[in-house]
Write a protein that holds these residues in place. Structure first.
Motif, PDB file in Angstrom:
ATOM      1  N   PRO A   1      -8.250  -3.496  -0.244  1.00 56.48           N
ATOM      2  CA  PRO A   1      -7.552  -2.324  -0.784  1.00 56.48           C
ATOM      3  C   PRO A   1      -8.412  -1.065  -0.812  1.00 56.48           C
ATOM      4  O   PRO A   1      -7.885   0.046  -0.693  1.00 56.48           O
TER       5      PRO A   1
ATOM      6  N   ALA B   1      -7.099   2.280   0.969  1.00 55.44           N
ATOM      7  CA  ALA B   1      -6.937   3.498   0.171  1.00 55.44           C
ATOM      8  C   ALA B   1      -7.730   4.681   0.711  1.00 55.44           C
ATOM      9  O   ALA B   1      -7.579   5.801   0.218  1.00 55.44           O
TER      10      ALA B   1
ATOM     11  N   THR C   1      -8.789   4.389  -6.667  1.00 53.33           N
ATOM     12  CA  THR C   1      -8.479   5.784  -6.354  1.00 53.33           C
ATOM     13  C   THR C   1      -8.560   6.605  -7.634  1.00 53.33           C
ATOM     14  O   THR C   1      -8.630   6.059  -8.732  1.00 53.33           O
TER      15      THR C   1
ATOM     16  N   ALA D   1       0.815  -1.226   0.000  1.00 49.82           N
ATOM     17  CA  ALA D   1       0.000   0.000   0.000  1.00 49.82           C
ATOM     18  C   ALA D   1       0.839   1.263   0.000  1.00 49.82           C
ATOM     19  O   ALA D   1       0.552   2.216  -0.751  1.00 49.82           O
TER      20      ALA D   1
ATOM     21  N   LEU E   1       0.394   3.665  -3.228  1.00 46.32           N
ATOM     22  CA  LEU E   1      -0.374   4.898  -3.028  1.00 46.32           C
ATOM     23  C   LEU E   1       0.511   6.125  -2.870  1.00 46.32           C
ATOM     24  O   LEU E   1      -0.001   7.239  -2.674  1.00 46.32           O
TER      25      LEU E   1
ATOM     26  N   TYR F   1      -4.992  -0.724  -6.819  1.00 48.93           N
ATOM     27  CA  TYR F   1      -5.081   0.558  -6.109  1.00 48.93           C
ATOM     28  C   TYR F   1      -5.393   1.707  -7.063  1.00 48.93           C
ATOM     29  O   TYR F   1      -6.123   2.639  -6.714  1.00 48.93           O
TER      30      TYR F   1
END
Length: 460
Positions: free
Chosen positions: A145, A149, A450, A99, A103, A446
């Protein structure tokens, strides 16, 4: 009058569980609470969200002994296979591990004059519509996820596995994730579609049938809500001339028959080089003849009933079509006396099949497989691509270079060599053609959960 959703156990046809469906007003209120809670959730440090999701997975794992027989009663999978938590942990914990990197902002320039970067921001409220065949595995692909996120998640599970979403939310709440951030809703189709059409969600992830995917797209039309779809499959396996036919049969037949064939990426058709065909088929018959169709609560049963009689009816119709067109079944039905013409369906292997038969072209999602001989790689590729679907394809060979070259020619989301029916969480899970669109797992998962946001900061 409040509608009721029921789980009918395929073991005995009795109602195993039921829950009242949320009214449109109740569902809208739940989504509104999620939207309010999401802002504070996204403001928490990433490391804190990751830690809470890890704790949620641990709490869910602690329920495994209860989940395994519950799944057997809800959808018929034998308890001998131990549930889904091995895969759930592998996928969720991998997404937790990556992550921070996945991210992280993408720095374009950091100088005295400019700061230019691309950040990833949560969509907001993510709606996950999960299927019954692997109710925890399929849901966790998006739930873990999405929460990490910074999204809030609304989970709607299939009525066949009515209790799965409830368990997931209970585990994550016990771990400390705020109750409004991750909610399970019992919804009928009408309320589900109305919420999507009303732009209640910022991202919708659906795993299910092609027809269900079309309904989701129709509901989302004009809302500009991003949608991820994992739909049908007809995944092929190919055994090349240099492959060990026994090892190939061990892998591909398990991939075709595990969970009574009710796997998103299960093998549904097999092509074998003509020089390996007889040996492959002999081993396939030996494997399937050794299965035991019985009560899924019995540790000796390798196969239970299919999740619902109507799913078995689809497979029976395909088998009747195949036999009418000249296919030959190889498994003695007397080996499986539990086959009752309903949800209890005996596994079967067919030869003398071709692509005029629905069993080789339409999704079966049951314990049945057709096996065809092929002359060479070119014929195998043509047949593997002769499908409306494209999720995975498995090539059994001793030549990795050849497997990669064949894979480049295949219309599919994932190419396997010498294995099948597996999701590697480090690789993107995706499909093409009528299998759907979108991306799950890996760093690309991810990206799907997002939205990008650019920063162009002039300092002088």
């Amino acid at each position: 009058m409040t509608a009721t959703l029921q789980c009918i156990s395929p073991i005995d046809g009795a109602v195993f569980a039921e829950r009242p469906a949320a009214s449109p007003d109740q569902a809208s209120a739940a989504v509104a609470r999620a939207r309010v809670a999401q802002t504070a959730w996204a403001a928490r440090p990433l490391a804190e969200r990751v830690a809470l999701v890890r704790a949620g997975i641990a709490a869910l794992d602690a329920m495994s002994d209860e989940m395994v027989p519950e799944l057997a009663r809800m959808m018929g999978r034998p308890i001998r296979y131990g549930g889904e938590m091995g895969g759930v942990k592998e996928r969720a914990l991998h997404m937790a591990d990556i992550a921070e990197t996945a991210l992280a902002p993408r720095i374009i320039e950091s100088s005295p004059a400019f700061e230019r970067r691309i950040a990833r921001r949560p969509h907001g409220v993510v709606f996950v519509i999960a299927p019954w065949n692997y109710p925890y595995l399929t849901a966790i692909n998006t739930v873990a996820p999405a929460l990490i996120a910074g999204n809030a998640v609304i989970l709607k599970h299939a009525s066949q596995t009515l209790l799965a979403g409830e368990r997931m939310v209970r585990a994550f709440a016990a771990a400390g994730i705020p109750e409004d951030v991750f909610q399970n809703l019992f919804l009928n189709h009408q309320t589900t579609e109305a919420l999507i059409a009303a732009r209640a969600f910022d991202f919708v992830n659906f795993t299910g049938s092609v027809g269900g995917g079309r309904a989701i797209e129709r509901a989302a039309a004009g809302t500009f809500t991003p949608v991820g779809l994992e739909l049908g499959g007809k995944d092929p396996g190919y055994v090349r001339a240099d492959a060990d036919p026994v090892a190939a049969a061990d892998g591909l037949i398990d991939g075709a028959m595990f969970n009574s064939g009710q796997c998103c990426c299960g093998i549904e058709r097999i092509y074998v080089h003509e020089s390996r065909f007889d040996a492959f088929v002999e081993r396939a018959v030996q494997i399937v003849s050794g299965y035991r169709l019985g009560d899924p609560l019995d540790p000796d049963a390798t196969h239970g009933p299919m999740a619902h009689a109507r799913f078995a009816a689809v497979v029976r119709a395909q088998q009747a079509d195949a036999i009418a067109r000249g296919a030959r079944p190889l498994i003695d039905p007397e080996l499986f006396p539990a086959d009752d013409g309903g949800a209890w369906l005996a596994p079967q292997v067919y030869v003398d099949v071709d692509h005029t038969m629905t069993i080789m072209r339409e999704e079966s999602f049951g314990p049945v497989i057709g096996v065809m001989p092929v002359r060479d790689d070119d014929e195998a590729v043509a047949l593997m691509n002769d499908s409306d679907f494209g999720l995975t394809a498995a090539i059994f060979t001793g030549d990795a270079e050849a497997a990669a070259a064949i894979g480049d020619r295949l219309e599919t989301g994932t190419v396997f060599m010498n294995r099948c029916d597996y999701l590697d969480p480090a690789l993107v899970w995706t499909g093409c053609k009528d299998t759907g669109r979108g991306a799950a797992l890996s760093t690309l998962g991810y990206d799907a959960l997002t939205r990008p946001k650019s920063y162009h900061l002039r300092k002088t």
